[in-house]
Enzyme design. Sequence first.
Site, short mmCIF file in Angstrom:
data_model
loop_
_atom_site.label_atom_id
_atom_site.label_comp_id
_atom_site.label_asym_id
_atom_site.label_seq_id
_atom_site.Cartn_x
_atom_site.Cartn_y
_atom_site.Cartn_z
N SER A 52 25.84 -24.45 -4.79
CA SER A 52 26.25 -24.96 -3.48
C SER A 52 27.58 -24.39 -3.02
O SER A 52 28.43 -24.00 -3.84
CB SER A 52 26.37 -26.48 -3.52
OG SER A 52 25.15 -27.08 -3.86
N1 SAH Z 1 24.36 -28.18 -9.42
C1 SAH Z 1 23.95 -26.79 -9.41
C2 SAH Z 1 23.07 -26.50 -8.20
C3 SAH Z 1 21.78 -25.96 -8.64
S1 SAH Z 1 20.52 -25.78 -7.46
C4 SAH Z 1 25.14 -25.87 -9.49
O1 SAH Z 1 26.29 -26.33 -9.46
O2 SAH Z 1 24.95 -24.66 -9.62
C5 SAH Z 1 19.43 -27.09 -7.90
C6 SAH Z 1 18.86 -27.04 -9.29
O3 SAH Z 1 18.00 -28.17 -9.44
C7 SAH Z 1 18.00 -25.82 -9.60
O4 SAH Z 1 18.55 -25.17 -10.71
C8 SAH Z 1 16.64 -26.40 -9.91
O5 SAH Z 1 15.94 -25.72 -10.93
C9 SAH Z 1 16.99 -27.81 -10.35
N2 SAH Z 1 15.91 -28.81 -10.28
C10 SAH Z 1 15.00 -28.99 -9.29
N3 SAH Z 1 14.19 -30.03 -9.60
C11 SAH Z 1 14.62 -30.53 -10.81
C12 SAH Z 1 14.18 -31.59 -11.66
N4 SAH Z 1 13.16 -32.39 -11.34
N5 SAH Z 1 14.87 -31.80 -12.80
C13 SAH Z 1 15.91 -31.01 -13.15
N6 SAH Z 1 16.35 -29.99 -12.40
C14 SAH Z 1 15.71 -29.74 -11.23
#
Ligand code: SAH
Length: 202
Positions: A52
């Site tokens: 983000s």
């Molecule tokens: N907090 C992260 C943002 C990652 S983007 C950062 O600081 O970089 C969102 C992430 O959520 C992705 O990596 C995706 O694979 C994960 N995601 C989506 N659905 C999910 C689920 N049900 N359980 C765990 N992770 C999930």
Amino acid sequence: MVQEQLVARGIRDERVLAAMREVPRHCFVDDALHARAYGDFPLPIAAQQTISQPYIVALMTQALGLEDSARVLEIGSGSGYQAAVLSRLCASVYTIERIAELLTTARRVFDRLGYFNIITKLDDGTRGWDEHSPFDGIIVTAGGPQPPEPLIGQLAEGGTMVIPVGDQYVQELQVLSKVDGKVETKVLERVRFVDLIGEHGW
Ligand code: SAH
């Protein structure tokens, strides 16, 4: 980044600003993106996911209102950047990611930076992490159709959950507080996150 993107847009929590000054964001992106790591935008990470925009990380972190002793659950570890920021502000961060490749990379960065209060798990995070609940804060960094029921159940009394809720194109950032066993919801702003995929997501 902190002055021009966060303070200028109204992020006032000094602890959040200090954590975002401390955590080296470039360590969480690909070498080719190092020069852009502190820019005012999200960046791509592996597996078509994104880290983000710094302002959104700050806004969500500030909304959690964490104390030093807090235990926090994050769904969607991704690059690990959000978990790293949280780890500077509370006692422990439990973070769940569904894509193994991302979690392997994030773990390596946590080790290198010495962020030893981050505990990770490869799983569907929409089910939460019952054995470590209740959590003082829960942050979901992927967008879902509604706040997953198990996560509401695993939120401590007085705790706060931040989650983007909406369709797959646009969401509103919801802040849920558990007060006397009841959930109160307020809305921060419109956001766009990648999909929350799982039993209680898409
Ligand atoms: N907090 C992260 C943002 C990652 S983007 C950062 O600081 O970089 C969102 C992430 O959520 C992705 O990596 C995706 O694979 C994960 N995601 C989506 N659905 C999910 C689920 N049900 N359980 C765990 N992770 C999930």
